[in-house]
Enzyme design. Structure first.
Site: not given
Ligand code: TYM
Length: 341
Positions: A121, A203, A206
């Site tokens: 991230k 993956k 969202k």
């Protein structure tokens, strides 16, 4: 034999959560929510909307509030029953933030730096690598340990965080005396990692930018069908599970199995000799069929703000009672001076 009767056999404790950063996806359902529902009767379950976890990314307050209520309504619409389990919003129980601070002091900088999600991230979003993003797995450890959960149903991407929680718990127990139950992750056989429809080697998430990559539980039927029809596959034509050579088809077979309840073997037979177009259409139909009654219930629940408030209120009270017990124990062991009543 322990001599326990069936009435006194203690149910195992479970904790899990989803963060309402965006709308819940079919990945969250496959990896976590499906198991949550299946485990409600046999386990003592505590389920939470992890809103504190959401603010490591910058969100518009009104959108964030809406996402949070939608997440709660979706839990309920899917069949999570607030009479059977404790269901609440994380920000309503202050013990989560309080225990997280204590656990920070029992977590090494090095071990937190090794968390794959933090590394990924921070690489993806270099302009906002905040301390919350780094500390997020410790808050997650606090969530789990407050409820003395033995089992944590999650998708594959959260396994490392649950293992960190276990290590922190063990360290604290060794330093003082047994305080926390050591948690273990549990993942579904199929669906622990659902991949993106446009990029079937990453993956489904969202936060993905390509809108066709991700299917949301609240998506309309036409949108769902369009996304499945556009799913990336290979140039072969056999509907066979082969993760290395056919990641797109294998992912669609997994989605089909999760939403139709059929095994992957049976699905392979069902689609033998059929083309990819037929197969993709059937996957879309299976998801739409499953979601139809869920979405009808979801709309009803979202319109009933009083009911959502009552669920949040009773859930927060019950969760706070359990959490406070653990936090008091921790404060006493660490050596904070108690305020006498
Ligand atoms: P979150 O909100 O990213 O995801 C919620 C749950 O869904 C699973 N999941 C998936 N499983 C399979 N395939 C996918 N594509 C997919 N995407 C998401 C995740 O593994 C997760 O189980 N930090 C957590 C929320 C959390 C939590 C906790 C979980 C906060 N406190 C304590 C367990 C215990 C998170 O961000 O999950």
């Amino acid at each position: 034999m322990s001599g326990e009767t069936t009435d006194t056999i203690r149910k195992k404790k479970i904790f899990s959560a989803v963060k309402p950063t965006g709308s819940p996806t079919i990945g969250s359902y496959a990896g976590a929510l499906k198991n949550w529902i299946a485990m409600q009767d046999a386990y003592d379950c505590v389920y939470c909307v992890a809103d504190l976890h959401s603010i490591t990314v910058s969100l518009e307050p009104a959108v964030f509030r809406k996402n949070t209520l939608e997440m709660l309504a979706m839990y309920l619409a899917l069949g999570i029953n607030p009479e059977k389990c404790v269901l609440f919003l994380q920000s309503h129980v202050s013990a989560h933030a309080e225990l997280a601070w204590v656990l920070n002091c029992y977590t090494q900088f090095g071990e937190a730096s090794r968390m794959t999600q933090f590394k990924e991230k921070s690489k993806r979003n270099p302009e906002n690598v905040n301390v919350g993003l780094f500390d997020y797995p410790v808050l997650m450890a606090a969530d789990i340990l407050l409820y003395q959960a033995e089992t944590v149903p999650v998708g594959e991407d959260q396994k490392q965080h649950v293992e960190l929680a276990r290590n922190i718990a063990q360290r604290f127990n060794n330093r003082y005396s047994p305080t926390f139950v050591l948690p273990e992750p549990v993942m579904p056989k199929y669906g622990a990692k659902i991949y993106g429809l446009q990029n079937p080697t990453a993956k489904m998430s969202k936060s993905e930018e390509n809108p066709n990559d991700c299917v949301y539980l609240a998506d309309g039927a036409d949108e769902i069908m369009r996304k499945f029809k556009a799913a990336v596959t290979d140039s072969d034509s056999a509907v066979k599970y082969d993760k290395t050579n056919k990641p797109g088809i294998s992912n669609l077979l997994t989605v089909y199995s999760v939403f139709s309840g059929e095994s992957i073997d049976k699905a392979e037979k069902e689609f033998e000799g059929k083309g990819y177009a037929d197969f993709k259409k059937r996957v879309g139909e299976a998801v739409i069929e499953f979601l139809k009654p869920v979405q009808a219930e979801y709309k009803k629940l979202l319109a009933d703000k009083n009911y959502l408030q009552s669920v949040m209120k009773s859930g927060a009270e019950r969760a706070a009672r359990i959490a406070r017990r653990t936090l008091s124990k921790v404060y006493r062991k660490v050596g904070f001076v108690p305020l006498e009543q």
